[in-house]
Scaffold this motif. Sequence first.
Motif, mmCIF file in Angstrom:
data_model
loop_
_atom_site.group_PDB
_atom_site.id
_atom_site.type_symbol
_atom_site.label_atom_id
_atom_site.label_comp_id
_atom_site.label_asym_id
_atom_site.label_seq_id
_atom_site.Cartn_x
_atom_site.Cartn_y
_atom_site.Cartn_z
ATOM 1 N N THR A 87 -13.874 52.466 -8.811
ATOM 2 C CA THR A 87 -15.074 53.289 -8.946
ATOM 3 C C THR A 87 -16.140 52.577 -9.763
ATOM 4 O O THR A 87 -15.842 51.982 -10.796
ATOM 5 C CB THR A 87 -14.718 54.637 -9.623
ATOM 6 O OG1 THR A 87 -13.724 55.295 -8.833
ATOM 7 C CG2 THR A 87 -15.939 55.542 -9.754
ATOM 8 N N SER A 134 -10.847 59.361 -8.840
ATOM 9 C CA SER A 134 -11.204 60.116 -7.636
ATOM 10 C C SER A 134 -12.725 60.187 -7.581
ATOM 11 O O SER A 134 -13.407 59.937 -8.581
ATOM 12 C CB SER A 134 -10.614 61.529 -7.685
ATOM 13 O OG SER A 134 -11.304 62.314 -8.645
ATOM 14 N N ASN A 135 -13.258 60.550 -6.433
ATOM 15 C CA ASN A 135 -14.717 60.622 -6.332
ATOM 16 C C ASN A 135 -15.295 61.674 -7.276
ATOM 17 O O ASN A 135 -16.331 61.460 -7.892
ATOM 18 C CB ASN A 135 -15.166 60.821 -4.878
ATOM 19 C CG ASN A 135 -14.600 62.062 -4.237
ATOM 20 O OD1 ASN A 135 -13.661 62.684 -4.746
ATOM 21 N ND2 ASN A 135 -15.137 62.434 -3.102
ATOM 22 N N HIS A 136 -14.609 62.815 -7.430
ATOM 23 C CA HIS A 136 -15.124 63.857 -8.333
ATOM 24 C C HIS A 136 -15.025 63.426 -9.796
ATOM 25 O O HIS A 136 -15.969 63.628 -10.574
ATOM 26 C CB HIS A 136 -14.387 65.172 -8.117
ATOM 27 C CG HIS A 136 -14.640 65.799 -6.786
ATOM 28 N ND1 HIS A 136 -15.897 65.981 -6.268
ATOM 29 C CD2 HIS A 136 -13.790 66.300 -5.866
ATOM 30 C CE1 HIS A 136 -15.818 66.562 -5.088
ATOM 31 N NE2 HIS A 136 -14.550 66.757 -4.812
ATOM 32 N N SER A 164 -23.932 65.560 -7.044
ATOM 33 C CA SER A 164 -22.585 66.120 -6.936
ATOM 34 C C SER A 164 -22.653 67.643 -7.069
ATOM 35 O O SER A 164 -22.973 68.167 -8.143
ATOM 36 C CB SER A 164 -21.680 65.554 -8.033
ATOM 37 O OG SER A 164 -20.487 66.306 -8.118
ATOM 38 N N GLU A 169 -17.851 61.213 -10.663
ATOM 39 C CA GLU A 169 -19.140 61.875 -10.921
ATOM 40 C C GLU A 169 -19.230 62.341 -12.377
ATOM 41 O O GLU A 169 -20.276 62.207 -13.019
ATOM 42 C CB GLU A 169 -19.351 63.042 -9.964
ATOM 43 C CG GLU A 169 -19.487 62.635 -8.506
ATOM 44 C CD GLU A 169 -20.780 61.903 -8.171
ATOM 45 O OE1 GLU A 169 -21.695 61.820 -9.011
ATOM 46 O OE2 GLU A 169 -20.868 61.393 -7.034
ATOM 47 N N ALA A 177 -19.651 55.659 -7.197
ATOM 48 C CA ALA A 177 -19.279 55.122 -5.887
ATOM 49 C C ALA A 177 -17.803 54.750 -5.961
ATOM 50 O O ALA A 177 -17.398 54.010 -6.855
ATOM 51 C CB ALA A 177 -20.130 53.904 -5.549
ATOM 52 N N THR A 178 -17.027 55.302 -5.039
ATOM 53 C CA THR A 178 -15.578 55.096 -5.037
ATOM 54 C C THR A 178 -15.140 54.541 -3.689
ATOM 55 O O THR A 178 -15.587 55.031 -2.647
ATOM 56 C CB THR A 178 -14.848 56.430 -5.320
ATOM 57 O OG1 THR A 178 -15.304 56.944 -6.574
ATOM 58 C CG2 THR A 178 -13.354 56.247 -5.378
ATOM 59 N N LYS A 179 -14.287 53.537 -3.715
ATOM 60 C CA LYS A 179 -13.720 53.004 -2.471
ATOM 61 C C LYS A 179 -12.292 53.538 -2.386
ATOM 62 O O LYS A 179 -11.419 53.117 -3.132
ATOM 63 C CB LYS A 179 -13.730 51.482 -2.471
ATOM 64 C CG LYS A 179 -13.197 50.885 -1.179
ATOM 65 C CD LYS A 179 -13.395 49.387 -1.178
ATOM 66 C CE LYS A 179 -12.806 48.740 0.046
ATOM 67 N NZ LYS A 179 -13.484 49.067 1.281
ATOM 68 N N ASN A 220 -9.973 57.303 -2.250
ATOM 69 C CA ASN A 220 -10.033 58.506 -3.075
ATOM 70 C C ASN A 220 -8.620 58.937 -3.444
ATOM 71 O O ASN A 220 -7.985 59.637 -2.676
ATOM 72 C CB ASN A 220 -10.764 59.629 -2.328
ATOM 73 C CG ASN A 220 -11.076 60.808 -3.248
ATOM 74 O OD1 ASN A 220 -11.122 60.656 -4.456
ATOM 75 N ND2 ASN A 220 -11.275 61.965 -2.670
#
Length: 132
Positions: free
Chosen positions: A17, A40-42, A72, A45, A9-11, A13
Amino acid sequence: MIKLYTDAATKGNPGPTGLGALVVAHQQQFQLHQSAGVLSNHAGEFAAAQFGFAYLLDHFAPTEAVYFYTDSRLLADALQKNYAKHFAPELAALQRQMAQFNLVISQWIPEKQNHGAHHLATQALHEALAVH
């Protein structure tokens, strides 16, 4: 047999995280979460998957079969194709962890089937935001 579900979970990007991993093994459930700093969101993951596999390597035998679930698409596709253009180091690190088990089957699942790991990642994110 072990089931591993992971999510991040990222606030923003990139942004703060949280990582979540839900392990189901031997009629027990292990709920794990931690902050991962700014990602980053990726990248989050990949970090969540590495976090989950690190726990498995510390607590379970390499002879265990592992079913790994992620929501993902990027991560699932990278594992299937053995290629991640922008995340090659993260993919290589994850594959080294996975290779220590005799059998790992990875599968993409829809977000609605990954609520446990998502909740844990969100909890870690909220804890990280509360610290700042």
